[in-house]
Design a protein around this motif. Structure first.
Motif, PDB file in Angstrom:
ATOM      1  N   CYS A  90      37.428  29.262  40.214  1.00 36.78           N
ATOM      2  CA  CYS A  90      38.450  30.532  39.807  1.00 36.78           C
ATOM      3  C   CYS A  90      39.647  30.109  39.050  1.00 36.78           C
ATOM      4  N   THR A  91      39.595  29.737  38.014  1.00 38.84           N
ATOM      5  CA  THR A  91      40.686  29.269  37.235  1.00 38.84           C
ATOM      6  C   THR A  91      41.259  30.171  36.130  1.00 38.84           C
ATOM      7  N   LEU A  94      42.867  34.999  38.413  1.00 32.66           N
ATOM      8  CA  LEU A  94      43.604  36.089  39.162  1.00 32.66           C
ATOM      9  C   LEU A  94      44.839  36.794  38.480  1.00 32.66           C
ATOM     10  N   VAL A 104      39.895  38.175  45.919  1.00 31.43           N
ATOM     11  CA  VAL A 104      39.745  36.954  46.654  1.00 31.43           C
ATOM     12  C   VAL A 104      38.711  37.379  47.901  1.00 31.43           C
ATOM     13  N   LEU A 117      36.868  26.952  47.893  1.00 31.19           N
ATOM     14  CA  LEU A 117      37.254  27.764  46.725  1.00 31.19           C
ATOM     15  C   LEU A 117      38.517  27.079  45.882  1.00 31.19           C
ATOM     16  N   VAL A 119      41.276  27.584  42.988  1.00 32.11           N
ATOM     17  CA  VAL A 119      41.932  28.412  42.327  1.00 32.11           C
ATOM     18  C   VAL A 119      43.045  27.877  41.520  1.00 32.11           C
ATOM     19  N   SER A 120      43.131  28.263  40.234  1.00 27.77           N
ATOM     20  CA  SER A 120      44.527  27.858  39.525  1.00 27.77           C
ATOM     21  C   SER A 120      45.026  29.022  39.082  1.00 27.77           C
ATOM     22  N   THR A 121      46.354  29.238  38.767  1.00 30.51           N
ATOM     23  CA  THR A 121      47.003  30.391  38.221  1.00 30.51           C
ATOM     24  C   THR A 121      48.389  29.821  37.659  1.00 30.51           C
ATOM     25  N   LEU A 142      50.470  32.689  46.908  1.00 24.85           N
ATOM     26  CA  LEU A 142      49.098  32.262  47.132  1.00 24.85           C
ATOM     27  C   LEU A 142      48.702  31.934  48.392  1.00 24.85           C
ATOM     28  N   LEU A 146      45.471  34.053  50.073  1.00 25.39           N
ATOM     29  CA  LEU A 146      44.463  33.238  50.630  1.00 25.39           C
ATOM     30  C   LEU A 146      44.484  33.116  52.045  1.00 25.39           C
ATOM     31  N   THR A 170      47.646  24.810  41.590  1.00 28.53           N
ATOM     32  CA  THR A 170      46.285  24.861  41.874  1.00 28.53           C
ATOM     33  C   THR A 170      45.984  24.677  43.489  1.00 28.53           C
TER      34      THR A 170
END
Length: 180
Positions: A90-91, A94, A104, A117, A119-121, A142, A146, A170
């Motif tokens: 999921c990059t 979010l 999430v 999982l 994730v990057s944001t 984050l 999470l 990340t």
């Protein structure tokens, strides 16, 4: 939307490279021939090339995106079974959802216990499309987002000469084994 500044163009290149590193890292930790769900990959390379032996499905809210599943990750997607995926990628998503905690929770639902999982944001980056662009998450945000996962790795891509203002985050997180 106005043209991006030189700094934003530079940051976008750094973010894209950081996302590639994240996906390579999680691919190296995942089962070789597992199942991967890539969330909203239409505007970038996607996870597929990083998981050549895996089954890679995609989900997007846009019905024209050509994804495996059309759905909103902020809601229950009945077409996807519980605990179905070994990896969820999921990059750069979010920050665009209206309910990140719901998103999430849905990603956790479709991830098998012990699954990963990625994730990057962005953090220090301009407002960008697809709109809406709603959120920027700090490391602390984050970790709260999470909190139902075990954080394996959380990295910040620092902004040069600007401490405590990272360009990008990340995260690799593992879904814990279900407890009785």
């Amino acid at each position: 939307m106005p043209e991006p500044s030189a700094m934003d163009v530079e940051h976008l290149a750094l973010i894209r490279e950081n996302v590639r590193r994240l996906i390579d890292r999680v691919a190296g930790m995942a089962p070789r021939a597992g199942r991967v769900l890539d969330v909203a990959p239409q505007d970038h390379e996607g996870a597929g090339p990083h998981f050549p032996d895996a089954t890679v499905d995609t989900i997007d809210i846009d019905p024209d995106a050509g994804c495996t599943y059309v759905g909103d990750i902020c809601r229950h997607n009945a077409a996807i079974p519980d605990s179905h995926y070994d990896v969820v990628v999921c990059t750069e998503v979010l920050e665009h959802v209206l309910q990140p905690f719901d998103a999430v929770a849905e990603l956790r639902r479709v991830l098998r216990p012990g699954g990963l999982l990625a994730v990057s944001t962005p953090f220090n980056f301009r407002v960008h499309g697809p709109l809406p662009d709603c959120w920027r998450f700090t490391e602390h945000g984050l970790r709260a987002l999470l909190s139902d996962f075990d954080i394996v790795r959380l990295d910040a891509l620092e902004t040069p000469d600007r401490p405590l203002m990272p360009i990008h985050h990340t995260v690799i997180a593992a879904r814990p084994a279900d407890r009785g």
